[in-house]
Design a protein around this motif. Structure first.
Motif, PDB file in Angstrom:
ATOM      1  N   ASP A 359       0.828  -1.205   0.000  1.00  0.00           N
ATOM      2  CA  ASP A 359       0.000   0.000   0.000  1.00  0.00           C
ATOM      3  C   ASP A 359       0.865   1.259   0.000  1.00  0.00           C
ATOM      4  O   ASP A 359       0.507   2.292  -0.602  1.00  0.00           O
ATOM      5  CB  ASP A 359      -0.908  -0.030   1.225  1.00  0.00           C
ATOM      6  CG  ASP A 359      -2.027   1.002   1.127  1.00  0.00           C
ATOM      7  OD1 ASP A 359      -2.485   1.259  -0.004  1.00  0.00           O
ATOM      8  OD2 ASP A 359      -2.424   1.538   2.172  1.00  0.00           O
ATOM      9  N   TYR A 363       0.719   4.131  -2.786  1.00  0.00           N
ATOM     10  CA  TYR A 363       0.610   5.555  -2.501  1.00  0.00           C
ATOM     11  C   TYR A 363       1.685   6.338  -3.267  1.00  0.00           C
ATOM     12  O   TYR A 363       1.432   7.440  -3.776  1.00  0.00           O
ATOM     13  CB  TYR A 363       0.752   5.799  -0.995  1.00  0.00           C
ATOM     14  CG  TYR A 363       0.687   7.251  -0.618  1.00  0.00           C
ATOM     15  CD1 TYR A 363      -0.524   7.931  -0.643  1.00  0.00           C
ATOM     16  CD2 TYR A 363       1.843   7.940  -0.252  1.00  0.00           C
ATOM     17  CE1 TYR A 363      -0.585   9.279  -0.301  1.00  0.00           C
ATOM     18  CE2 TYR A 363       1.791   9.280   0.090  1.00  0.00           C
ATOM     19  CZ  TYR A 363       0.573   9.946   0.066  1.00  0.00           C
ATOM     20  OH  TYR A 363       0.522  11.275   0.401  1.00  0.00           O
ATOM     21  N   LYS A 366       0.507   6.809  -6.739  1.00  0.00           N
ATOM     22  CA  LYS A 366      -0.492   7.875  -6.819  1.00  0.00           C
ATOM     23  C   LYS A 366       0.181   9.253  -6.737  1.00  0.00           C
ATOM     24  O   LYS A 366      -0.217  10.196  -7.440  1.00  0.00           O
ATOM     25  CB  LYS A 366      -1.516   7.705  -5.696  1.00  0.00           C
ATOM     26  CG  LYS A 366      -2.455   6.515  -5.904  1.00  0.00           C
ATOM     27  CD  LYS A 366      -3.427   6.413  -4.750  1.00  0.00           C
ATOM     28  CE  LYS A 366      -4.429   5.280  -5.003  1.00  0.00           C
ATOM     29  NZ  LYS A 366      -5.361   5.615  -6.095  1.00  0.00           N
ATOM     30  N   GLN A 367       1.197   9.367  -5.891  1.00  0.00           N
ATOM     31  CA  GLN A 367       1.907  10.620  -5.777  1.00  0.00           C
ATOM     32  C   GLN A 367       2.675  10.953  -7.055  1.00  0.00           C
ATOM     33  O   GLN A 367       2.917  12.130  -7.357  1.00  0.00           O
ATOM     34  CB  GLN A 367       2.887  10.578  -4.601  1.00  0.00           C
ATOM     35  CG  GLN A 367       2.211  10.542  -3.242  1.00  0.00           C
ATOM     36  CD  GLN A 367       1.491  11.836  -2.915  1.00  0.00           C
ATOM     37  OE1 GLN A 367       0.310  12.002  -3.234  1.00  0.00           O
ATOM     38  NE2 GLN A 367       2.189  12.769  -2.287  1.00  0.00           N
ATOM     39  N   ARG A 370      -0.261   8.738 -10.881  1.00  0.00           N
ATOM     40  CA  ARG A 370      -1.181   7.627 -11.169  1.00  0.00           C
ATOM     41  C   ARG A 370      -0.894   7.013 -12.545  1.00  0.00           C
ATOM     42  O   ARG A 370      -0.043   7.497 -13.285  1.00  0.00           O
ATOM     43  CB  ARG A 370      -2.653   8.062 -11.046  1.00  0.00           C
ATOM     44  CG  ARG A 370      -2.977   8.684  -9.687  1.00  0.00           C
ATOM     45  CD  ARG A 370      -4.440   9.056  -9.565  1.00  0.00           C
ATOM     46  NE  ARG A 370      -4.681   9.814  -8.338  1.00  0.00           N
ATOM     47  CZ  ARG A 370      -5.489   9.418  -7.351  1.00  0.00           C
ATOM     48  NH1 ARG A 370      -6.134   8.281  -7.451  1.00  0.00           N
ATOM     49  NH2 ARG A 370      -5.655  10.167  -6.274  1.00  0.00           N
ATOM     50  N   VAL A 383       5.211   9.237   4.394  1.00  0.00           N
ATOM     51  CA  VAL A 383       4.153   8.441   3.795  1.00  0.00           C
ATOM     52  C   VAL A 383       3.163   7.977   4.841  1.00  0.00           C
ATOM     53  O   VAL A 383       1.956   7.973   4.629  1.00  0.00           O
ATOM     54  CB  VAL A 383       4.748   7.241   3.037  1.00  0.00           C
ATOM     55  CG1 VAL A 383       3.651   6.367   2.479  1.00  0.00           C
ATOM     56  CG2 VAL A 383       5.667   7.749   1.930  1.00  0.00           C
ATOM     57  N   ARG A 386       0.091  10.133   5.717  1.00  0.00           N
ATOM     58  CA  ARG A 386      -0.831  10.603   4.690  1.00  0.00           C
ATOM     59  C   ARG A 386      -2.261  10.586   5.164  1.00  0.00           C
ATOM     60  O   ARG A 386      -3.094  11.368   4.700  1.00  0.00           O
ATOM     61  CB  ARG A 386      -0.700   9.770   3.412  1.00  0.00           C
ATOM     62  CG  ARG A 386      -1.271   8.352   3.495  1.00  0.00           C
ATOM     63  CD  ARG A 386      -0.998   7.628   2.167  1.00  0.00           C
ATOM     64  NE  ARG A 386      -1.694   6.370   2.072  1.00  0.00           N
ATOM     65  CZ  ARG A 386      -1.247   5.230   2.574  1.00  0.00           C
ATOM     66  NH1 ARG A 386      -0.143   5.221   3.279  1.00  0.00           N
ATOM     67  NH2 ARG A 386      -1.941   4.120   2.406  1.00  0.00           N
ATOM     68  N   TYR A 387      -2.590   9.694   6.067  1.00  0.00           N
ATOM     69  CA  TYR A 387      -3.960   9.650   6.560  1.00  0.00           C
ATOM     70  C   TYR A 387      -4.258  10.902   7.366  1.00  0.00           C
ATOM     71  O   TYR A 387      -5.370  11.440   7.305  1.00  0.00           O
ATOM     72  CB  TYR A 387      -4.180   8.398   7.406  1.00  0.00           C
ATOM     73  CG  TYR A 387      -3.927   7.130   6.645  1.00  0.00           C
ATOM     74  CD1 TYR A 387      -4.805   6.721   5.632  1.00  0.00           C
ATOM     75  CD2 TYR A 387      -2.803   6.353   6.919  1.00  0.00           C
ATOM     76  CE1 TYR A 387      -4.546   5.556   4.916  1.00  0.00           C
ATOM     77  CE2 TYR A 387      -2.552   5.194   6.215  1.00  0.00           C
ATOM     78  CZ  TYR A 387      -3.431   4.804   5.222  1.00  0.00           C
ATOM     79  OH  TYR A 387      -3.205   3.651   4.532  1.00  0.00           O
ATOM     80  N   ARG A 393      -7.798   9.512  -1.754  1.00  0.00           N
ATOM     81  CA  ARG A 393      -7.390   8.367  -2.591  1.00  0.00           C
ATOM     82  C   ARG A 393      -8.438   8.108  -3.656  1.00  0.00           C
ATOM     83  O   ARG A 393      -8.648   7.006  -4.087  1.00  0.00           O
ATOM     84  CB  ARG A 393      -7.181   7.110  -1.741  1.00  0.00           C
ATOM     85  CG  ARG A 393      -6.175   7.290  -0.635  1.00  0.00           C
ATOM     86  CD  ARG A 393      -5.937   5.976   0.085  1.00  0.00           C
ATOM     87  NE  ARG A 393      -5.376   5.004  -0.830  1.00  0.00           N
ATOM     88  CZ  ARG A 393      -5.257   3.715  -0.513  1.00  0.00           C
ATOM     89  NH1 ARG A 393      -5.671   3.277   0.640  1.00  0.00           N
ATOM     90  NH2 ARG A 393      -4.739   2.877  -1.373  1.00  0.00           N
TER      91      ARG A 393
END
Length: 394
Positions: A359, A363, A366-367, A370, A383, A386-387, A393
């Motif tokens: 995961d 991430y 995605k950074q 994508r 990282v 990030r939450y 997301r």
């Protein structure tokens, strides 16, 4: 009149004990082993009873040679039947051989009755009358073959007594009547037994189907048909060793749902799942739906380059589907971001740790914009938070 004909037709239709050809063949495969075992067991028992009965026939007959010859004929015929059955023949040959074995015994007993004293005749006739029950209840021949065997038994007794027996006509009539009544009772019992066997088979088949369906619903995703989390953990149970965990996420899927509707989103996920499944190499690779639009692949390998190759194949395969996605900032087609990580799977319990590492790589993809593939970053600094940073997301 029409109602009467319909009732008769319905009654005779119930006597027909047969499924559709495909189901009948399946029923035969499911029951043939038990039938062969029962045939051997009853055959040996009948042969043993024949020899025991031969000892009693010495007291009923004055000619011991006839008893010995008759017993020898039955033994030889039984040996031939055993050799045929050992070759595992089809239904017709198997049922016919068992029916012929009983009829051989009936013919032997009817022949010996011609030499018996009149007061002992009913003892032999009673033994013959038990043979339809042997075919119906003990051997459990298929109903059509049992019908043929019972008819042949009654005909053998009636014709043999009429042509060769010294008994009075009235006594011959009662002997034939006893045989006919015994045959009818035996046929009814045979029909009921086979009907119950077939009904039980259908119930067992339905139960197995329900069990498979319950297992599918429990361990597979109802929408896409791939494994769910529970099914993935069961598939990985007992496995250990190095593996590559690949986690894929459909880019901007929430926007896809908002733009095209949730039904279109469901169809999109199904196509993506089928596409990802087609990219698997076979044994050693497992695909599961991990979350709403996330798919997880476990690859049994210790080579990270295999994970990179498989992740890129997944990404390009989904892109080649050409599913329109006008709301996506990374292009007009549906795409996925993929992250992978190499780890050691000790059991299904540490799967969450491996997925967390993949995961982190997802991430990073995605950074990076994508629609790309990333390995687990060398440093997870920034990282993990990030939450807390409120990064979407979508």
């Amino acid at each position: 009149m029409r109602c009467w004909h319909a009732a008769v037709a319905r009654w005779f239709g119930q006597l027909k004990l047969a499924f559709e050809p495909a189901l009948e063949a399946e029923f035969e495969r499911a029951t043939v082993r038990a039938r062969r075992y029962r045939y051997r067991r009853i055959g040996y028992l009948q042969l043993a009873m024949t020899h025991v009965g031969a000892l009693g026939l010495y007291a009923l007959l004055d000619n011991a040679t006839i008893v010995v010859l008759a017993t020898l004929v039955v033994d030889l015929f039984s040996l031939g039947c055993t050799l045929v059955l050992r070759r595992k023949p089809g239904v017709f040959v198997r049922e016919s051989v068992m029916m012929a074995g009983v009829l051989c015994w009936v013919l032997m007993a009817e022949t010996l009755s011609l030499y018996a004293h009149a007061r002992y005749l009913w003892i032999i006739q009673t033994a013959i009358a038990l043979q339809p029950f042997l075919m119906a209840a003990a051997i459990q021949l298929r109903f059509p073959y049992c019908v043929a065997g019972c008819v042949a038994t009654v005909a053998t007794v009636a014709v043999g007594n009429a042509l060769f027996s010294a008994a009075a006509p009235a006594e011959q009539f009662w002997m034939a009547l006893v045989q006919a009544v015994a045959a009818m009772y035996a046929l009814f019992g045979c029909w009921r037994l086979e009907q119950r066997e077939r009904v039980n088979y259908l119930a067992m088949r339905a139960s197995e189907h329900n069990a498979r369906e319950l297992d599918r619903l429990t361990h597979h995703d109802d929408l896409t048909g791939v494994l769910n989390r529970r099914g993935l953990r069961r598939a990985l149970a007992g496995l250990s060793g190095p593996c590559v965990v690949v986690l894929a996420d459909v880019d901007y899927f929430k926007r896809y749902n908002d733009h095209y509707g949730h039904l279109a989103g469901d169809r999109c996920l199904c196509r993506v799942a089928r596409c990802l499944s087609d990219t698997l190499a076979g044994d050693g690779e497992v695909l599961a739906r991990w979350g709403g639009e996330e798919f997880l692949v476990i690859i049994d390998t210790d080579r990270p380059e295999v994970g990179a190759e498989r992740a890129e194949r997944m990404r390009s395969a989904v892109r080649r589907l050409g599913i329109a996605h006008d709301a996506s900032p990374v292009g007009a087609m549906v795409s996925i971001s993929v992250g992978y990580a190499l780890g050691a799977l000790d059991s299904a319990d540490n799967l969450d740790d491996l997925v967390h590492r993949a995961d982190l790589a997802l991430y990073a993809a995605k950074q990076a914009g994508r629609n790309c593939v990333r390995d687990r970053p060398a440093s997870a600094v920034g990282v993990e938070g990030r939450y807390g940073a409120g990064i979407s997301r979508a």
